[in-house]
Write a protein that holds these residues in place. Structure first.
Motif, PDB file in Angstrom:
ATOM      1  N   GLN A 147      24.638 -53.098  13.727  1.00  0.00           N
ATOM      2  CA  GLN A 147      23.240 -53.514  13.641  1.00  0.00           C
ATOM      3  C   GLN A 147      22.269 -52.358  13.841  1.00  0.00           C
ATOM      4  O   GLN A 147      21.269 -52.243  13.133  1.00  0.00           O
ATOM      5  CB  GLN A 147      22.963 -54.599  14.679  1.00  0.00           C
ATOM      6  N   TYR A 148      22.590 -51.476  14.801  1.00  0.00           N
ATOM      7  CA  TYR A 148      21.641 -50.415  15.153  1.00  0.00           C
ATOM      8  C   TYR A 148      22.005 -49.054  14.571  1.00  0.00           C
ATOM      9  O   TYR A 148      21.186 -48.135  14.604  1.00  0.00           O
ATOM     10  CB  TYR A 148      21.511 -50.335  16.674  1.00  0.00           C
ATOM     11  N   GLY A 149      23.234 -48.891  14.096  1.00  0.00           N
ATOM     12  CA  GLY A 149      23.603 -47.686  13.359  1.00  0.00           C
ATOM     13  C   GLY A 149      23.960 -46.470  14.191  1.00  0.00           C
ATOM     14  O   GLY A 149      23.907 -45.346  13.690  1.00  0.00           O
ATOM     15  N   TRP A 150      24.376 -46.651  15.461  1.00  0.00           N
ATOM     16  CA  TRP A 150      24.703 -45.521  16.325  1.00  0.00           C
ATOM     17  C   TRP A 150      26.207 -45.384  16.513  1.00  0.00           C
ATOM     18  O   TRP A 150      26.916 -46.382  16.675  1.00  0.00           O
ATOM     19  CB  TRP A 150      24.039 -45.671  17.691  1.00  0.00           C
ATOM     20  N   THR A 151      26.701 -44.146  16.517  1.00  0.00           N
ATOM     21  CA  THR A 151      28.113 -43.830  16.733  1.00  0.00           C
ATOM     22  C   THR A 151      28.233 -42.933  17.957  1.00  0.00           C
ATOM     23  O   THR A 151      27.493 -41.951  18.079  1.00  0.00           O
ATOM     24  CB  THR A 151      28.703 -43.092  15.513  1.00  0.00           C
ATOM     25  N   LEU A 152      29.152 -43.255  18.856  1.00  0.00           N
ATOM     26  CA  LEU A 152      29.287 -42.470  20.077  1.00  0.00           C
ATOM     27  C   LEU A 152      29.809 -41.073  19.769  1.00  0.00           C
ATOM     28  O   LEU A 152      30.829 -40.906  19.100  1.00  0.00           O
ATOM     29  CB  LEU A 152      30.229 -43.174  21.058  1.00  0.00           C
ATOM     30  N   ALA A 153      29.103 -40.054  20.274  1.00  0.00           N
ATOM     31  CA  ALA A 153      29.504 -38.662  20.070  1.00  0.00           C
ATOM     32  C   ALA A 153      30.071 -38.045  21.344  1.00  0.00           C
ATOM     33  O   ALA A 153      31.005 -37.248  21.285  1.00  0.00           O
ATOM     34  CB  ALA A 153      28.308 -37.837  19.584  1.00  0.00           C
ATOM     35  N   GLN A 168      25.799 -40.849  27.965  1.00  0.00           N
ATOM     36  CA  GLN A 168      26.357 -41.032  26.633  1.00  0.00           C
ATOM     37  C   GLN A 168      25.400 -40.416  25.613  1.00  0.00           C
ATOM     38  O   GLN A 168      24.185 -40.514  25.772  1.00  0.00           O
ATOM     39  CB  GLN A 168      26.545 -42.515  26.304  1.00  0.00           C
ATOM     40  N   ILE A 169      25.969 -39.803  24.581  1.00  0.00           N
ATOM     41  CA  ILE A 169      25.160 -39.316  23.471  1.00  0.00           C
ATOM     42  C   ILE A 169      25.684 -39.957  22.195  1.00  0.00           C
ATOM     43  O   ILE A 169      26.867 -39.817  21.860  1.00  0.00           O
ATOM     44  CB  ILE A 169      25.185 -37.782  23.355  1.00  0.00           C
ATOM     45  N   TRP A 170      24.798 -40.676  21.520  1.00  0.00           N
ATOM     46  CA  TRP A 170      25.132 -41.373  20.286  1.00  0.00           C
ATOM     47  C   TRP A 170      24.481 -40.632  19.115  1.00  0.00           C
ATOM     48  O   TRP A 170      23.423 -40.030  19.272  1.00  0.00           O
ATOM     49  CB  TRP A 170      24.617 -42.807  20.329  1.00  0.00           C
ATOM     50  N   SER A 171      25.100 -40.684  17.956  1.00  0.00           N
ATOM     51  CA  SER A 171      24.529 -40.044  16.770  1.00  0.00           C
ATOM     52  C   SER A 171      24.260 -41.091  15.697  1.00  0.00           C
ATOM     53  O   SER A 171      24.875 -42.166  15.680  1.00  0.00           O
ATOM     54  CB  SER A 171      25.477 -38.972  16.218  1.00  0.00           C
ATOM     55  N   THR A 172      23.333 -40.771  14.807  1.00  0.00           N
ATOM     56  CA  THR A 172      23.041 -41.639  13.675  1.00  0.00           C
ATOM     57  C   THR A 172      22.697 -40.786  12.473  1.00  0.00           C
ATOM     58  O   THR A 172      22.239 -39.646  12.623  1.00  0.00           O
ATOM     59  CB  THR A 172      21.876 -42.606  13.989  1.00  0.00           C
ATOM     60  N   SER A 173      22.902 -41.337  11.283  1.00  0.00           N
ATOM     61  CA  SER A 173      22.485 -40.653  10.056  1.00  0.00           C
ATOM     62  C   SER A 173      21.219 -41.278   9.489  1.00  0.00           C
ATOM     63  O   SER A 173      20.779 -40.919   8.405  1.00  0.00           O
ATOM     64  CB  SER A 173      23.616 -40.709   9.009  1.00  0.00           C
ATOM     65  N   GLN A 174      20.621 -42.230  10.233  1.00  0.00           N
ATOM     66  CA  GLN A 174      19.370 -42.845   9.794  1.00  0.00           C
ATOM     67  C   GLN A 174      18.244 -41.813   9.844  1.00  0.00           C
ATOM     68  O   GLN A 174      18.245 -40.898  10.668  1.00  0.00           O
ATOM     69  CB  GLN A 174      19.002 -44.011  10.708  1.00  0.00           C
ATOM     70  N   HIS A 175      17.259 -42.000   8.971  1.00  0.00           N
ATOM     71  CA  HIS A 175      16.128 -41.066   8.957  1.00  0.00           C
ATOM     72  C   HIS A 175      15.103 -41.400  10.038  1.00  0.00           C
ATOM     73  O   HIS A 175      14.505 -40.507  10.632  1.00  0.00           O
ATOM     74  CB  HIS A 175      15.471 -41.067   7.573  1.00  0.00           C
ATOM     75  N   TRP A 176      14.865 -42.687  10.288  1.00  0.00           N
ATOM     76  CA  TRP A 176      13.891 -43.073  11.316  1.00  0.00           C
ATOM     77  C   TRP A 176      14.468 -44.190  12.169  1.00  0.00           C
ATOM     78  O   TRP A 176      14.098 -45.350  12.047  1.00  0.00           O
ATOM     79  CB  TRP A 176      12.569 -43.515  10.677  1.00  0.00           C
ATOM     80  N   PRO A 177      15.396 -43.865  13.053  1.00  0.00           N
ATOM     81  CA  PRO A 177      16.028 -44.900  13.884  1.00  0.00           C
ATOM     82  C   PRO A 177      15.056 -45.444  14.930  1.00  0.00           C
ATOM     83  O   PRO A 177      14.062 -44.807  15.279  1.00  0.00           O
ATOM     84  CB  PRO A 177      17.179 -44.148  14.556  1.00  0.00           C
ATOM     85  N   GLU A 178      15.379 -46.646  15.422  1.00  0.00           N
ATOM     86  CA  GLU A 178      14.599 -47.280  16.492  1.00  0.00           C
ATOM     87  C   GLU A 178      15.508 -47.407  17.705  1.00  0.00           C
ATOM     88  O   GLU A 178      16.214 -48.398  17.862  1.00  0.00           O
ATOM     89  CB  GLU A 178      14.084 -48.646  16.034  1.00  0.00           C
TER      90      GLU A 178
END
Length: 223
Positions: A147-153, A168-178
């Motif tokens: 739903q939110y598009g985050w992957t644990l890094a 925790q640090i999460w990564s995303t490939s979204q351009h404008w995440p919320e």
């Protein structure tokens, strides 16, 4: 100034691997505006915060590395630009990702989300937290990913500084995440709630970072 700082970092990075002892490897490098807080307001300050996560093979190598840098003109120029600095050591948690897939995901990240949990000392509550996060971070159908598009890094707990703290640090490939909704979802899960220290006013806390490329590929997760 940021461009100059990053150029100095590019020049300095080989020192971490070419010196005889330290063997430090950059895992994640990022920056954010100094005034960017949990409300995620527009930039109002020229200062930037930089985040450098390293894989460190020997805890005792830090004093030696600092000695090496004392005589390094590149480090001296870089250090003169720094207003404040914090150095903390962390231990990887059991569900901390590793391997080529993690490096690939991190390499294409557009943003990072750092979530900090101040936790209780209860081992039962912490085990429930770890079990939940292990399942949540590896399930592609989990809302944090689906739903939110985050992957644990990265996932680790503090060995210095403020103790009983999970990061925790999460990564995303979204351009404008919320990020706020994703953090709120995490904080509402029973296993997470049960591990949080209620004496801390804002818990969990979060920051959003933008990747910085110093010309190095992300390596294995920190140990």
């Amino acid at each position: 100034m940021c461009q100059t700082f990053e150029e100095y970092m590019r020049e300095l990075l080989p020192t971490f691997t070419q010196t005889p002892w330290p063997g430090w490897q950059p895992v994640l490098t990022a920056k954010r505006s100094a005034q960017r807080d949990q409300a995620n307001p527009p930039d109002t300050d020229a200062n930037k915060h930089y985040l450098h996560v390293w894989r460190v093979s020997d805890y005792n190598s830090l004093p030696y590395l600092m000695e090496v840098f004392d005589d390094n003109p590149i480090y001296q120029h870089l250090d003169a630009m720094v207003l404040a600095e914090t150095q903390d050591f962390f231990q990887a948690l059991s569900y901390n990702p590793s391997g080529a897939a993690t490096a690939s995901e991190t390499a294409k990240a557009t943003f990072y989300l750092q979530v900090t949990f101040d936790v209780v000392a209860d081992p039962t509550a912490l085990q429930a937290f770890d079990n939940f996060m292990a399942a949540c971070s590896t399930d592609p159908k989990s809302p944090i990913t689906a739903q939110y598009g985050w992957t644990l890094a990265n996932a680790y707990y503090s060995q210095t500084g403020l103790l009983r703290r999970y990061v925790q640090i999460w990564s995303t490939s979204q351009h404008w995440p919320e990020p706020a909704d994703a953090v709120a979802w995490l904080g509402e899960q029973p296993a997470v709630k049960g591990a949080l220290n209620t004496a801390v006013a804002t818990n969990p806390q979060w920051m959003q970072w933008e990747p910085v490329n110093y010309g190095t590929q992300p390596s294995a997760s920190p140990s």
